[in-house]
Write a protein that holds these residues in place. Structure first.
Motif, PDB file in Angstrom:
ATOM      1  N   SER A 628       0.876  -1.172   0.000  1.00 24.54           N
ATOM      2  CA  SER A 628       0.000   0.000   0.000  1.00 24.54           C
ATOM      3  C   SER A 628       0.909   1.216   0.000  1.00 24.54           C
ATOM      4  O   SER A 628       2.124   1.105   0.248  1.00 24.54           O
ATOM      5  N   SER A 630       1.020   3.581   2.155  1.00 20.45           N
ATOM      6  CA  SER A 630       1.526   3.818   3.512  1.00 20.45           C
ATOM      7  C   SER A 630       2.618   2.812   3.865  1.00 20.45           C
ATOM      8  O   SER A 630       3.600   3.159   4.528  1.00 20.45           O
ATOM      9  N   GLN A 631       2.480   1.546   3.406  1.00 20.30           N
ATOM     10  CA  GLN A 631       3.532   0.553   3.640  1.00 20.30           C
ATOM     11  C   GLN A 631       4.831   0.959   2.959  1.00 20.30           C
ATOM     12  O   GLN A 631       5.910   0.877   3.553  1.00 20.30           O
ATOM     13  N   THR A 633       5.736   3.932   2.114  1.00 18.39           N
ATOM     14  CA  THR A 633       6.265   5.103   2.827  1.00 18.39           C
ATOM     15  C   THR A 633       7.004   4.662   4.085  1.00 18.39           C
ATOM     16  O   THR A 633       8.071   5.188   4.417  1.00 18.39           O
ATOM     17  N   GLN A 634       6.447   3.693   4.792  1.00 13.77           N
ATOM     18  CA  GLN A 634       7.083   3.161   5.987  1.00 13.77           C
ATOM     19  C   GLN A 634       8.452   2.570   5.660  1.00 13.77           C
ATOM     20  O   GLN A 634       9.432   2.800   6.372  1.00 13.77           O
ATOM     21  N   LYS A 776      -6.846  13.674   6.074  1.00 15.00           N
ATOM     22  CA  LYS A 776      -5.932  13.440   7.184  1.00 15.00           C
ATOM     23  C   LYS A 776      -6.555  14.007   8.466  1.00 15.00           C
ATOM     24  O   LYS A 776      -7.157  15.087   8.455  1.00 15.00           O
ATOM     25  N   GLN A 797       3.003   9.186  -1.078  1.00 16.49           N
ATOM     26  CA  GLN A 797       1.606   8.760  -1.150  1.00 16.49           C
ATOM     27  C   GLN A 797       0.835   9.482  -2.259  1.00 16.49           C
ATOM     28  O   GLN A 797       0.175   8.844  -3.095  1.00 16.49           O
TER      29      GLN A 797
END
Length: 890
Positions: A628, A630-631, A633-634, A776, A797
């Motif tokens: 994803s 967000s993953q 980005t992590q 957000k 993102q």
């Protein structure tokens, strides 16, 4: 025939017809050791003997609880105060001091000073209440014993080297013909000479000392005492050790004791003493367990500090507060309860039961705790407590600890006494306060038992002999203990009373007694005495005791002490340069320790990332992994964080939320806005959207997310509802030049060779093209992936969302992408980065997967660490301060 005073004890004085009177069992044992082996001699303390005398005459000694209640009644009569309990607590020590001194309370109650006058009246009122119950206060014991002493017997009084006035008068009253009082005299304590003169006026005689064979040569203890009076040089067999802190002092002393034991010295020949036993007790117990030593701790602690007391306090708390989750969980998990299985605890963590019914739904029987009324007779309350203790087998579960068994029976005695105070009804809170008072007032030995090395207060050793003596805490303020002024009857007032002919102890008397007791303590060791103290206590520096200065004692350099435990040995071996030598064979499991040590040393290395840092070397095909935004980005913020979450699948234990978490808050807002915009496309349509429709959408969203089960949710929901209403009314949420064409759009796409799956919150059409919106809950732009400088500044993102929507709508132009802050009610975003940087990151992400390397490398500002769930397994150490680690070079 007469009664005799001697300055020393020797075997010729001890006869089988004498009853030994000594203040402690240690001193009584010394009398037996001095006595001829043929002589059998029984022992009592002066306090125990007097208690028996008083009871035989029909008087009782008021218990701690009874004294407290009667004094509170007296305070209510004499003193004008709203805090009866606190006033009674403050006055009790001073009143007992008056009782012991034998002051005429009637004279005191007529004194000119109103404070002293009030004190005298309160003492009289308290004593009158005691007599109504046919009781005496413990402070009156010796005076009452003198009045009741109708039988006299031959006694040997030993260990009372600085007798108080009441002790001296009692000794004279009960001593029969041929009684012997051992009373040393010295210029350090002139009161003893006055005591002897008074006793002589009462018919006592001074007996000549009979010399023992061993007295012909000067012993260590005599030389020490002479040195303290500065009439001799410092003998051998005395030393002073200074340690960095209290724990190191305890370790050093117990190590020396263990060395003596290894040389054949018996434990009974070694003794520890400290003027502040409580300061050392717990540390001594812990270190002695590590060292495999048996120690006895003889001071007393409140019942509240025992496991039994802690269990009972939890019982009272859950009854009082209606079984809240945290307190009830602690009760059920208490060592004396063990009433909850691991499976039940796992469910409880997820559901956070509140109230007795919710806990019983988990299969936990709490029927004994179910009180239908708020007020019962004291007997009913006590019977129910007894039933809980019996039903939960508290005594049986506590048998593994001697102290807990003693505490249990001590508590039973107190509850039985409390049950005799009447059958009147008492409320729940009042009853709980009574039991908490019992737990605070009553005491038990800190560590009951027999054998081993004992820790005693110096007063308990006076007059005894031990070959090896260790004096802990030999620093200023502890040895001697600082003399504290009495807040009720200060030292100035005491001087005034003495000037009026009323005898009471002053600060000078206390100081002289402490000095003389230390002088007597120097007579205890026969071979060696070791003083010690820590250089700091609670981070405050210390100074040596003035007594040590008077002795002229200087610190002795401590040689390397032997290793006293396996733990100490392991710590020592870890510091050896040849630790990793494979030839070393040891029962200490050094091979395993060496491996663990190697891992730890590499924690701070800049170049040696290993499997504990996420460098596992296990390849993953990038095409087989679905990300994803967000993953990904992590992964770009800290590879180890992604590794812990996505590959190791580490997660915290499930636990019920007590508040709306950020994740749930985001889900609620997203779902509610999705429901609101289902039939809305333009700002005009949104303007007609009313509060009732928002309420309906919000209700549906909270039901879907099961938020109605959240504790206190009803008080929280209105705040969230109001915030969403403000956003819907804000022109920036949906500008007039836009049209909503889609919400919650799902996508599955390839992005620079990586498989990405996700969902876009909203897509708007403008005259310039499509705008991608991501909601957000925070008020700032979220951290991105790291740039070349190590800062989390590249927004990944929105770039992925733009690319995905462009593939879904190839005929449309993607104008922009932005974040919308629901909290701030405005659009927030950062400038887009060069697409080449994004492509470079995608290649780096593939390399991570292909090489199986996910090192600990958060961004320079540690934004990735602020809300990280994996700090307990992360080995970031000091490496983050080094540029090469920040650059994440693989």
């Amino acid at each position: 025939m007469s009664k005799y005073i001697v300055s020393e004890l020797n075997a010729s004085l001890i006869r089988s017809d004498l009853q030994a009177i000594a203040p402690s069992s240690v001193i009584a044992q010394h009398i037996r050791q001095v006595a001829n082996s043929q002589v059998k001699i029984s022992h009592y303390s002066l306090e125990t003997l007097t208690q028996n005398i008083v009871r035989r005459q029909g008087m009782g000694i008021a218990s701690t609880l009874q004294s407290r209640r009667l004094l509170q009644d007296a305070v209510g009569e004499v003193v004008e105060t709203n805090d009866v309990e606190g006033t009674a607590k403050a006055f009790l020590p001073t009143i007992r001091d008056l009782f012991r001194s034998g002051i005429n309370l009637v004279v005191l109650s007529q004194y000119d000073d109103l404070r002293i006058q009030q004190l005298g009246k309160l003492a009289i009122a308290y004593r009158n209440r005691l007599r109504e119950k046919n009781r005496i206060d413990p402070g009156e014991l010796y005076w009452q014993g003198r009045e009741k002493a109708i039988y006299q017997k031959a006694y040997l009084f030993y260990g009372y080297f600085t007798p108080n006035k009441d002790e001296l008068i009692l000794i004279d009253a009960i001593a029969g013909e041929d009684s012997i009082l051992v009373l040393p005299t010295n210029d350090l304590y002139p009161q003893n000479q006055r005591a002897i003169e008074w006793l002589q006026s009462r018919g006592w005689e001074i007996a000549e000392r009979v010399c023992n064979q061993g007295d012909r040569e000067e012993k260590l203890e005599r030389r020490l005492q002479k040195c303290f009076q500065q009439t001799a040089s410092l003998p051998s067999g005395i030393s002073l050790n200074v340690f960095p802190d209290l724990e190191q002092e305890v370790r050093g002393v117990l190590t020396q004791a263990k060395v003596l034991l290894s040389r054949g010295v018996e434990a009974k020949d070694i003794v520890l003493t400290a003027n502040d036993e409580r300061m050392y007790g717990e540390t001594l117990i812990d270190v002695a367990w590590e060292y495999g030593l048996s120690v006895r701790i003889t001071y007393e602690i409140p019942l509240a500090q025992t496991r039994v007391g802690g269990w009972l306090k939890l019982v009272l708390e859950v009854i009082r507060d209606g079984f809240p989750f945290e307190t009830t969980a602690r009760l059920l998990s208490h060592p004396l309860s063990q009433y909850m299985s691991a499976e039940t605890w796992e469910i409880a963590r997820r559901t956070h039961p509140q109230g007795i019914a919710a806990w019983q739904d988990l299969g936990i029987d709490l029927g004994l705790f179910d009180f239908e009324q708020n007020s019962y007779s004291r007997r009913v309350w006590l019977d129910r407590l007894q039933a809980i203790a019996t039903g939960w087998d508290i005594l049986e579960k506590g048998k593994g600890w001697a102290r807990e068994t003693v505490a249990y029976y001590r508590l039973q005695e107190a509850l039985e006494e409390l049950s005799q105070s009447g059958e009147q009804a008492i409320g729940k809170r009042a009853f709980i306060e009574e039991i908490n008072d019992i737990l605070a007032l009553l005491t038990v030995e800190a560590q009951p038992g027999i054998g081993g090395i004992g820790l005693y207060h110096p007063h308990a050793l006076l007059g005894t002999n031990y070959p090896y003596v260790f004096v802990l805490g030999s620093c200023e303020g502890i040895l001697p203990k600082a003399i504290a002024n009495d807040a009720i009857l200060d030292f100035h007032s005491r001087k005034q009373l003495i000037a009026q002919g009323l005898e009471i102890e002053t600060a000078a008397d206390l100081a002289r007694r402490e000095t003389f007791n230390f002088y007597c303590l120097l007579g205890v060791p026969t071979q060696q005495i070791t003083f010690s103290y820590p250089e700091s206590l609670d981070r405050n520096p210390t100074l040596p005791s003035p007594y040590l200065t008077r002795l002229g004692l200087k610190p002795t350099a401590i040689v390397q002490l032997p290793l006293a435990s396996l733990e100490s040995a392991r710590q020592s071996y870890l510091r050896q340069p040849n630790l990793f030598d494979p030839e070393i064979k040891s029962p200490l499991h050094l091979d395993r320790i060496a491996k663990a040590w190697r891992v730890e040393t590499q924690r701070e290395s800049a170049d040696a990332a290993d499997e504990y840092d996420g460098v596992i070397g296990v390849a993953i095909d990038p095409q087989q992994k679905i990300f994803s935004a967000s993953q990904l980005t992590q992964l770009g913020q800290c590879p180890f964080k992604w590794f812990s979450a996505r590959l190791l699948k580490i997660k915290e234990l499930d636990e019920a939320e007590s508040d709306l978490s950020p994740a749930f808050r985001g889900n609620l807002y997203h779902r509610c806005l999705e429901l609101c915009l289902q039939n809305i496309r333009t700002a005009d349509e949104l303007a007609s959207f009313d509060r009732q429709q928002l309420e309906t959408a919000f209700t549906n969203a909270e039901r879907e997310l099961n938020l109605t089960q959240l504790p206190g949710w009803e008080a929280q929901r209105q705040e969230h509802l109001n915030l969403l209403a403000l956003n819907l009314a804000n022109a920036e949420f949906l500008p007039s030049d836009r049209e909503v064409i889609a919400t919650e759009t799902k996508f599955d796409t390839q992005w620079h060779g990586l498989q990405i799956r996700g969902q876009v919150d909203r897509i708007d059409r403008t005259t310039e093209g499509l705008t991608v919106i991501d909601y957000k809950t925070s008020g700032v732009v979220p951290a991105g992936i790291k740039d070349t400088a190590g800062k989390a500044s590249i927004d990944l993102q929105l770039a992925i969302y733009q690319d995905a929507i462009a593939r879904i709508h190839p005929e449309e132009t993607i104008h922009t992408a932005a974040y919308y802050s629901i909290t701030k009610q405005k659009t927030i975003s950062r400038p887009q980065k060069d697409p080449a940087e994004l492509a470079a990151f995608a290649e780096k992400a593939k390399t991570h997967l292909q090489q199986g390397q996910y090192p600990v490398a958060p961004d320079l500002d540690l934004k990735a660490c602020r809300y990280c769930d994996y700090d307990s397994v992360c080995r970031k150490g000091d490496r983050l301060s080094r540029k090469k680690r920040v650059n994440d070079t693989i």
